[in-house]
Scaffold this active site. Structure first.
Site, mmCIF file in Angstrom:
data_model
loop_
_atom_site.group_PDB
_atom_site.id
_atom_site.type_symbol
_atom_site.label_atom_id
_atom_site.label_comp_id
_atom_site.label_asym_id
_atom_site.label_seq_id
_atom_site.Cartn_x
_atom_site.Cartn_y
_atom_site.Cartn_z
ATOM 1 C CB VAL A 1 -0.700 7.125 -11.283
ATOM 2 C CG1 VAL A 1 -1.018 8.674 -11.278
ATOM 3 C CG2 VAL A 1 -1.714 6.222 -11.968
ATOM 4 N NE ARG B 1 -12.410 4.070 2.059
ATOM 5 C CZ ARG B 1 -11.939 3.974 3.325
ATOM 6 N NH1 ARG B 1 -10.885 3.011 3.140
ATOM 7 N NH2 ARG B 1 -12.307 4.294 4.458
ATOM 8 C CG ASP B 2 -5.849 1.669 -5.535
ATOM 9 O OD1 ASP B 2 -4.620 1.902 -5.693
ATOM 10 O OD2 ASP B 2 -6.465 1.194 -6.638
ATOM 11 C CB ILE B 3 -10.337 3.081 -8.514
ATOM 12 C CG1 ILE B 3 -11.349 3.134 -9.157
ATOM 13 C CG2 ILE B 3 -9.085 2.483 -9.467
ATOM 14 C CD1 ILE B 3 -11.587 4.086 -9.988
ATOM 15 C CG ASN C 1 4.704 0.205 -6.907
ATOM 16 O OD1 ASN C 1 5.399 -0.627 -6.380
ATOM 17 N ND2 ASN C 1 3.468 0.156 -6.904
ATOM 18 C CG HIS D 1 0.900 6.865 -5.926
ATOM 19 N ND1 HIS D 1 1.297 7.090 -7.142
ATOM 20 C CD2 HIS D 1 0.817 5.595 -6.149
ATOM 21 C CE1 HIS D 1 1.426 6.251 -7.950
ATOM 22 N NE2 HIS D 1 1.190 5.067 -7.401
ATOM 23 C CG MET D 2 2.965 5.702 1.365
ATOM 24 S SD MET D 2 3.028 6.425 3.027
ATOM 25 C CE MET D 2 4.830 6.892 2.653
ATOM 26 C CG HIS D 3 0.247 1.831 -3.172
ATOM 27 N ND1 HIS D 3 -0.963 1.382 -4.126
ATOM 28 C CD2 HIS D 3 1.350 2.037 -4.210
ATOM 29 C CE1 HIS D 3 -0.517 1.418 -5.327
ATOM 30 N NE2 HIS D 3 0.532 1.949 -5.468
HETATM 31 P P1 AMP Z 1 0.989 2.429 -9.051
HETATM 32 O O1 AMP Z 1 0.553 1.226 -9.943
HETATM 33 O O2 AMP Z 1 1.796 2.584 -7.875
HETATM 34 O O3 AMP Z 1 1.440 3.680 -9.816
HETATM 35 O O4 AMP Z 1 -0.389 2.741 -8.332
HETATM 36 C C1 AMP Z 1 -1.327 3.740 -9.039
HETATM 37 C C2 AMP Z 1 -2.738 3.167 -8.259
HETATM 38 O O5 AMP Z 1 -3.623 4.099 -8.676
HETATM 39 C C3 AMP Z 1 -3.248 1.799 -8.698
HETATM 40 O O6 AMP Z 1 -3.299 1.058 -7.583
HETATM 41 C C4 AMP Z 1 -4.745 2.092 -9.227
HETATM 42 O O7 AMP Z 1 -5.638 1.273 -8.823
HETATM 43 C C5 AMP Z 1 -5.001 3.413 -8.548
HETATM 44 N N1 AMP Z 1 -5.919 4.358 -9.435
HETATM 45 C C6 AMP Z 1 -5.828 4.604 -10.624
HETATM 46 N N2 AMP Z 1 -6.787 5.435 -11.087
HETATM 47 C C7 AMP Z 1 -7.541 5.609 -9.999
HETATM 48 C C8 AMP Z 1 -8.677 6.439 -9.663
HETATM 49 N N3 AMP Z 1 -9.398 7.106 -10.574
HETATM 50 N N4 AMP Z 1 -8.929 6.387 -8.483
HETATM 51 C C9 AMP Z 1 -8.465 6.060 -7.191
HETATM 52 N N5 AMP Z 1 -7.320 5.192 -7.603
HETATM 53 C C10 AMP Z 1 -6.692 5.130 -8.755
#
Ligand code: AMP
Ligand code: ZN
Length: 114
Positions: free
Chosen positions: A96, A29-31, A87, A100-102
């Site tokens: 990050v 799950r996204d934080i 993204n 990753h796939m949202h």
């Molecule tokens: P992006 O902006 O597409 O690179 O997505 C990175 C995602 O990682 C964002 O939606 C953040 O909320 C998520 N994120 C960052 N740190 C963590 C974490 N420790 N656990 C879960 N999600 C995270």
């Protein structure tokens, strides 16, 4: 990649809220969720951005979609619908640098995206 947040989740140094894992991918799950269901699906192999893909990555990218399909079913959003987003770099807002796939669902999504 020792300094990569998502690689640390794969190695177990950081424990995310995991919803699915197999030999190819990890999903958690996204934080900072942007929808009632907001899950990140990552390959276990470190790939920084979509720009770094090569033909050898075809299977792993398919595995991300197969995981999304399964998780959407488990989360109850397969029927109502959901969105997958990856993204790439600054204009898309990538923060990050491990692909990753949202997987977003549980509400109506606007279009076009912001
Ligand atoms: P992006 O902006 O597409 O690179 O997505 C990175 C995602 O990682 C964002 O939606 C953040 O909320 C998520 N994120 C960052 N740190 C963590 C974490 N420790 N656990 C879960 N999600 C995270
Ligand atoms: Zn990584």
């Amino acid at each position: 990649m020792s300094d990569c947040l998502f690689c640390k989740m794969i190695s177990g140094d950081i424990q995310p809220d995991t919803v699915y894992e197999d030999e190819h991918v990890l999903a958690f799950r996204d934080i900072n969720p942007q929808a009632p269901t907001h899950i990140l699906i990552i390959p276990k192999e470190h790939i920084s951005t979509l720009n770094d893909l090569d033909p050898g990555h075809a299977n792993i990218m398919g595995q991300l979609y197969l995981a999304a399909r399964k998780i959407a079913e488990d989360e109850g959003i397969a029927g109502p619908g959901y969105r997958t987003v990856t993204n790439c770099n600054a204009d898309a807002g990538q923060t990050v640098f491990h692909i990753h796939m949202h997987l977003l669902g549980g509400r109506n999504m606007g279009w076009p995206p912001g």
